[in-house]
Design a protein around this motif. Sequence first.
Motif, short mmCIF file in Angstrom:
data_model
loop_
_atom_site.label_atom_id
_atom_site.label_comp_id
_atom_site.label_asym_id
_atom_site.label_seq_id
_atom_site.Cartn_x
_atom_site.Cartn_y
_atom_site.Cartn_z
N VAL A 11 0.84 -1.19 0.00
CA VAL A 11 0.00 0.00 0.00
C VAL A 11 0.88 1.25 0.00
CG1 VAL A 11 -1.80 1.27 1.26
CG2 VAL A 11 -1.84 -1.24 1.23
N GLN A 45 3.70 -0.08 4.45
CA GLN A 45 2.36 -0.62 4.73
C GLN A 45 1.99 -1.65 3.68
OE1 GLN A 45 -1.55 1.52 4.26
NE2 GLN A 45 -1.51 1.42 6.49
N ARG A 103 -1.06 -4.84 2.68
CA ARG A 103 -2.38 -5.41 2.93
C ARG A 103 -2.39 -6.83 2.41
NH1 ARG A 103 -5.80 -2.86 -0.54
NH2 ARG A 103 -6.19 -4.75 -1.69
N ASP A 113 -4.98 -9.88 1.72
CA ASP A 113 -6.39 -10.26 1.61
C ASP A 113 -6.51 -11.75 1.86
OD1 ASP A 113 -7.33 -7.66 0.96
OD2 ASP A 113 -6.57 -7.93 -1.07
N ALA A 131 -9.28 -8.24 5.28
CA ALA A 131 -8.06 -7.53 4.86
C ALA A 131 -7.22 -7.28 6.10
CB ALA A 131 -8.42 -6.21 4.19
N THR A 175 -4.01 -5.46 7.57
CA THR A 175 -3.09 -4.37 7.25
C THR A 175 -1.87 -4.48 8.16
OG1 THR A 175 -4.97 -2.97 6.72
CG2 THR A 175 -2.87 -1.87 7.00
N CYS A 182 -7.04 -5.68 11.57
CA CYS A 182 -8.11 -6.27 10.75
C CYS A 182 -9.37 -5.52 11.16
CB CYS A 182 -8.35 -7.74 11.08
SG CYS A 182 -6.98 -8.83 10.79
#
Length: 121
Positions: A11, A16, A18, A20, A29, A31, A47
């Motif tokens: 991201v 950062q 993510r 899925d 998702a 993070t 989450c």
Amino acid sequence: SGTPFSSVVEVRRLSQYRIDVKTPTIPVAITVDLPPNFPNDRPIVKCTGVRHPWISDDGYVIGCASLNEFYMHSDLGKCIREVVDELMRNPPRPSEVTPPNYGQNYYSPPPQGTRPPPRPG
């Protein structure tokens, strides 16, 4: 059997990510935020929008021992795998359908005979 990870997305470059995950109940998702002093400081894993024993009301993953004990030589991939394995074993529920008094009671109705404050706007 295939991996439950459908994708890992960067991201914000090097800070950062993510992940899925398709759990048996709902897609989640995850993070992962890497602080500026990573790996000296532990990563922040969230989450949002789900209810699960490992996840705090504000979405932080707090139940994973390897994340809680994270230090410079920890394997972040292994920590995330533990979180994913737990979500697959013990699937989360969406937080939108949780009763309003789940966990803490954020809202209590006003006493009888009082009027709610006017809405702004």
